[in-house]
Scaffold this active site. Sequence first.
Site, short mmCIF file in Angstrom:
data_model
loop_
_atom_site.label_atom_id
_atom_site.label_comp_id
_atom_site.label_asym_id
_atom_site.label_seq_id
_atom_site.Cartn_x
_atom_site.Cartn_y
_atom_site.Cartn_z
N CYS A 50 36.90 66.98 59.79
CA CYS A 50 38.02 67.71 59.31
C CYS A 50 37.87 68.91 59.12
O CYS A 50 39.08 69.02 59.55
CB CYS A 50 38.35 66.59 57.90
SG CYS A 50 37.91 67.10 57.01
N ARG A 52 35.66 71.45 60.93
CA ARG A 52 35.02 72.15 62.47
C ARG A 52 34.83 71.27 63.55
O ARG A 52 34.44 70.01 63.22
CB ARG A 52 33.77 73.03 61.57
CG ARG A 52 32.85 71.63 61.14
CD ARG A 52 31.69 73.13 61.02
NE ARG A 52 31.81 73.30 59.42
CZ ARG A 52 32.30 74.21 59.56
NH1 ARG A 52 32.01 75.69 60.09
NH2 ARG A 52 32.85 75.21 58.45
N GLU A 114 30.66 73.11 48.63
CA GLU A 114 30.43 71.13 48.42
C GLU A 114 29.43 71.09 49.60
O GLU A 114 28.98 71.18 50.76
CB GLU A 114 32.21 70.91 49.83
CG GLU A 114 32.53 71.91 51.14
CD GLU A 114 31.66 70.26 52.05
OE1 GLU A 114 31.74 69.19 51.66
OE2 GLU A 114 31.75 71.09 53.58
N GLY A 115 29.13 69.64 48.71
CA GLY A 115 28.12 69.18 50.09
C GLY A 115 27.90 68.79 51.08
O GLY A 115 26.75 67.78 51.46
N GLN A 116 29.13 67.83 51.16
CA GLN A 116 29.02 67.08 52.41
C GLN A 116 28.63 67.50 53.74
O GLN A 116 28.52 66.71 54.59
CB GLN A 116 30.86 66.14 52.45
CG GLN A 116 30.81 64.44 52.86
CD GLN A 116 32.21 64.48 52.89
OE1 GLN A 116 33.00 65.05 52.74
NE2 GLN A 116 32.15 63.03 53.79
N GLN A 120 27.83 65.86 57.13
CA GLN A 120 27.63 65.89 58.69
C GLN A 120 26.90 66.41 59.32
O GLN A 120 27.03 65.62 60.65
CB GLN A 120 29.03 66.53 58.66
CG GLN A 120 30.04 65.61 57.57
CD GLN A 120 30.94 66.14 57.41
OE1 GLN A 120 31.13 67.82 56.93
NE2 GLN A 120 32.21 66.10 56.56
N GLY A 189 40.78 53.16 53.95
CA GLY A 189 39.59 53.46 54.63
C GLY A 189 38.09 52.94 53.98
O GLY A 189 38.00 52.92 52.22
N SER A 192 32.13 56.92 54.87
CA SER A 192 31.35 57.93 54.52
C SER A 192 32.26 58.87 53.46
O SER A 192 32.36 59.40 51.71
CB SER A 192 30.38 59.34 55.25
OG SER A 192 31.38 59.76 56.21
N MET A 193 34.09 59.17 53.84
CA MET A 193 34.65 60.18 53.32
C MET A 193 35.72 59.00 51.79
O MET A 193 35.34 59.30 51.01
CB MET A 193 35.59 60.98 54.23
CG MET A 193 36.48 61.80 53.08
SD MET A 193 35.60 62.69 52.14
CE MET A 193 36.14 64.24 53.28
#
Length: 435
Positions: A50, A52, A114-116, A120, A189, A192-193
């Site tokens: 979301c 890049r 942030e670790g997400q 990704q 939804g 993963s997010m």
Amino acid sequence: MSVLVVGLSHRTAPVALLERVSVSGDRLVKLLHDVHVAAGVAEAMVVSTCNRVEVYAVVDRFHAVVNEVSELLSVHSGVPKEQLTPHLYVHYEDRAVEHLFSVGAGLDSMVVGEGQILGQVRQALRLAQEQGTLGATLNDLVQQALRVGKRCHAETGIDRAGASLVGVGLTLAARVLGPIQGRRALVVGAGSMSALSAATLQRAGVSDIVVVNRTHERAVRLAQTVGGRAAPFADLAAELAEADLVISCTGATDVVVTADMVTPREMFLLDLALPHDVDPAVRLLPGVTLVDLESMQEGGADTGADDGGRVEAVAAVRGIVAEEVAAYLSAERAARVTPTVVALRSKAADVVEAELGRLVSRVPEIEGRIRDEVTQTVRRVVDKLLHEPTVRVKQLAESPAGDHYAEALRELFNLNPKVPDAVRRIETIDMEVDR
């Protein structure tokens, strides 16, 4: 061959443009393959989130591939190249390595630390592996970037200093709603997010969590993990009417939550989807607050946590990234010279064997013991003559201009490291060089 990065992110482009360029599913696979088959590209990987869209490639030319990748991003997004180009950044060789390590460490995220992003990047790596667009160079580089990211989170306070987008969103929600414990939350939804959102809500003390998803079975599975309940997608409007806090992040290409589905009242909606899940017109409804990626970008995702601890953690991560980049580049440069060293030692060994064979043919009466002594002596002389220059050229290769030393060695001795016979003794030669 060198590593190239061409992309755009929240730092260089507005969210509206990122929405148009972002790709997923079959479109992502198509872009990945189109980049991979482009002239001059040996390996390819695409990171699309979301925040890049970045193309990583191993290339043997620069300008032509940059133009080709820019053109492909334009074609796949439908954004004219002249509108897209001003927002693109390009990193090459050393800067490409530094950029990827910084991305993996969370330094380039909208919410620093942030670790997400690690997950990704890992997904992008897995897709490239499955699609056969990855080779040893990019695979090793990305694996190292993931390791560096894990190290940064393990050794610094960057996790505490930089919350995830969801965490930031909940902080903003609390400013509007007050304490969110005891509020009813709706997660739209089940990807993963959404899973991250549900888990973050649970950790924040929200016990009344409802999950809605087009595939009901996935909603049920996610709801079970957080002690919530799942509702059919057809009941979305009804669930919106009962929710105080809504987090939406689906893969839909059209708006999921329309303005006529929302009842005007005190309510907070967090839209983390790209493109938007929630109709921006919702903002016009009395009492309703909508925060999306664009508004978070404009506000700098500020949570009021930019204190000395955060600054110290970010500085520590930057130090780790700089250290890891230097180590990676040093090892990579040293590895580049190995085929040349192998070719030199291989050529010397061939000369020794040829000359010993000639000696035996000219003086056939040499006894076996004497012949063995002569053979060992000649080999030791050659080994000692080559040991210092081969060790030295490996050391020099770790410098930024190290390739020039290997090139000089190839020119002086007329070496071709790509000849199969030249690399057949690589393990023995490496032992000789390192002892």
